[in-house]
Design a protein around this motif. Structure first.
Motif, PDB file in Angstrom:
ATOM      1  N   UNK A  81       0.969  -1.237   0.124  1.00  0.00           N
ATOM      2  CA  UNK A  81       0.159  -0.021   0.089  1.00  0.00           C
ATOM      3  C   UNK A  81       0.907   1.120   0.100  1.00  0.00           C
ATOM      4  N   UNK A  82       2.189   1.148   0.390  1.00  0.00           N
ATOM      5  CA  UNK A  82       3.179   2.209   0.070  1.00  0.00           C
ATOM      6  C   UNK A  82       2.973   3.046  -1.038  1.00  0.00           C
ATOM      7  N   UNK A  83       2.853   2.294  -2.298  1.00  0.00           N
ATOM      8  CA  UNK A  83       2.782   2.508  -3.773  1.00  0.00           C
ATOM      9  C   UNK A  83       1.114   2.973  -3.846  1.00  0.00           C
ATOM     10  N   UNK A  84       0.089   2.646  -3.248  1.00  0.00           N
ATOM     11  CA  UNK A  84      -1.190   2.909  -3.545  1.00  0.00           C
ATOM     12  C   UNK A  84      -2.014   3.898  -2.795  1.00  0.00           C
ATOM     13  N   UNK A  85      -1.808   4.212  -1.542  1.00  0.00           N
ATOM     14  CA  UNK A  85      -2.457   5.072  -0.606  1.00  0.00           C
ATOM     15  C   UNK A  85      -2.698   6.466  -1.117  1.00  0.00           C
ATOM     16  N   UNK A  86      -3.433   7.314  -0.667  1.00  0.00           N
ATOM     17  CA  UNK A  86      -3.679   8.509  -1.305  1.00  0.00           C
ATOM     18  C   UNK A  86      -2.631   9.345  -0.849  1.00  0.00           C
TER      19      UNK A  86
END
Length: 491
Positions: free
Chosen positions: A125-130
């Motif tokens: 998620x480090x690459x996809x969170x807002x």
């Protein structure tokens, strides 16, 4: 003095397409790695993570460790790397101690992470969170870059605050003193929650080299990678080297590209070193600790092979002294104290523990390592064990490491650990916990030791077990062996 903590941005500009990290079957370039670090920083900013707050990681080796590591200089947060092998109760204690703003996990730790923290996310998620906006921030050399936990075997581990200066000076010293080159390659197989980031990964990436991330240590895969990817440097703990040497693929493994191997955490047993030397791999003995991160000594290969038990001499920007029990300078043997720019800032929110570990002497701050060391006439250092592991039997000092080295010379011994246990007559006597390759009696082992050691050094008790208990970084848990022995003695 000013140094650039955000040095990955420069390397991404110098050679953007140069391979940097091998992860799950593909190479990421330096430019791609830096872009991922920038995206990770933006994700954390979107979660409201600010300067000085902690972002914790739970799980085995993963690209996300490097993303957070290189995102820290962009935002000022502190990556907090947790030993995933701890029990849930222990993990809960560490999170209560460090109070991270968020917790990132690998897939196999999803359930426990979500129970432990209200803001828990997979590392992917480090690459996809807002995204949030990044502040105009430039870290100082004293700003914390990492929170690493000590390898303590009892009680709650202490969090060592690792400043940017430690990472930078360690990288520079390692590149220079160990003779690293941009063509070197190394497999990160030891846990990234421990010292693996500092030992060779940071120095090699600082230099423009390549690192391969192995999620979990697998001897067959490791040996295959060494050959396939032409790996030139090996860094493992003794247990892992032993697993490689005993693996069925070892005899046929192609290790011709390996320039040298270094053993960390503890001395590597002679039979294991000999197995690698027979395949042309030359060995060094390393020494370092979390609080003084992490490569403290250096030696060239010729000297390392002539003095295999020595860790060499202090790094160029590190000072060492030996201190006796009376607190005075010891000429040849004593507790090892270290000083220099690679010493930690202190323990996170543990002022009393910090004051015990960091001592000011003659205007210099020294780290009391707790390790006993010897220094020979040529200035070479030898680690003889933890100060607290030495025991006194009938008035004589006994160093477990000396007995362990002799035990490893017996062909029937696979692994061993020696410690002191109470004795009504002698105060303390030795206990040897032994894992065998082939059956042998206690009396046969005692006879083998008597022929090579003084009588008071020969263990009075033997504990034959199928496996030695170990911590996350692979260190033998002697406290667990002590507990097991005392329970059996009183049963």
């Amino acid at each position: 003095m000013e140094l650039n903590a955000n040095w990955l941005s420069r390397l991404a500009a110098y050679h953007p397409e140069r391979p940097a990290v091998y992860w799950r079957g593909a190479w990421l370039s330096y430019a791609a790695l830096y872009r991922r670090a920038q995206r990770a920083a933006a994700s954390l900013a979107g979660l409201g993570v600010t300067r000085g707050e902690r972002a914790a990681v739970l799980g085995p080796n993963h690209l996300g460790y490097l993303e957070l590591y290189f995102a820290a200089p962009l935002l000022g947060f502190i990556p907090t790397l947790i030993n995933h092998r701890l029990s849930e109760a222990e993990l809960k204690g560490l999170l209560e101690y460090t109070r991270p703003k968020t917790l990132f996990y690998t897939e196999d730790f999803a359930a426990i992470a979500q129970r432990l923290h209200p803001q828990a996310y997979p590392l992917e998620a480090l690459q996809t969170l807002p995204e949030g906006s990044l502040p105009d921030f430039a870290p100082s050399l004293e700003d914390p870059a990492l929170l690493l936990f000590t390898g303590g075997t009892t009680g709650l581990p202490k969090g060592a605050l690792i400043p940017h200066r430690q990472l930078l000076v360690n990288a520079m010293q390692t590149c220079m003193s160990w003779g690293l080159t941009p063509e070197d390659r190394y497999i990160v197989a030891t846990p990234m929650f421990h010292a693996a980031l500092n030992a060779l990964a940071t120095p090699l990436l600082y230099l423009g080299g390549q690192v391969l991330l192995q999620e979990k240590f697998d001897p067959a895969e490791y040996l295959a990678w060494v050959s396939t990817h032409q790996v030139s440097l090996l860094f493992l703990v003794p247990t892992m080297y032993q697993m490689l040497a005993q693996h069925p693929h070892f005899a046929q493994a192609d290790l011709r590209t390996v320039r040298w191997a270094i053993s960390g955490g503890a001395p590597c047993p002679h039979p294991v070193r000999a197995a690698f030397r027979a395949k042309g791999v030359r060995f060094k003995q390393g020494y370092g600790l979390t609080e003084c991160g992490v490569n403290c000594f250096t030696q060239d290969l010729e000297e390392a092979e002539s003095y295999p038990e020595s860790v060499g001499r202090p790094m160029p920007h590190l000072w060492a002294r030996l201190v006796g029990a009376d607190g005075l300078e010891a000429p040849a043997e004593g507790e090892l104290w270290l000083s220099g720019p690679v010493v930690m800032s202190g323990y996170f929110e543990r002022p009393a523990e910090t004051a015990k570990a960091l001592v000011v002497h003659q205007g210099r701050t020294w780290l009391r390592t707790g390790d006993l060391a010897q220094r020979d006439a040529a200035g070479r250092y030898y680690i003889v064990g933890r100060a607290k592991e030495m025991f006194i039997s009938g008035g004589e000092n006994v160093y477990p490491i000396e007995i362990e080295r002799v035990l490893y010379d017996h062909p029937a011994v696979l692994e061993c650990a020696v410690l002191g246990v109470p004795d009504a007559r002698w105060g303390e006597v030795g206990l040897a916990a032994v894992v065998l390759k082939t059956p042998i009696s206690e009396e046969e082992l005692k006879g083998f030791l008597r022929a090579r050691l003084a009588g008071y050094k020969v263990p009075r008790h033997f504990l034959f077990i199928s496996e030695l208990p170990k911590s996350g970084p692979g260190k033998i848990l002697k406290s667990e062996l002590y507990r097991r022995f005392t329970e059996e003695s009183h049963a």
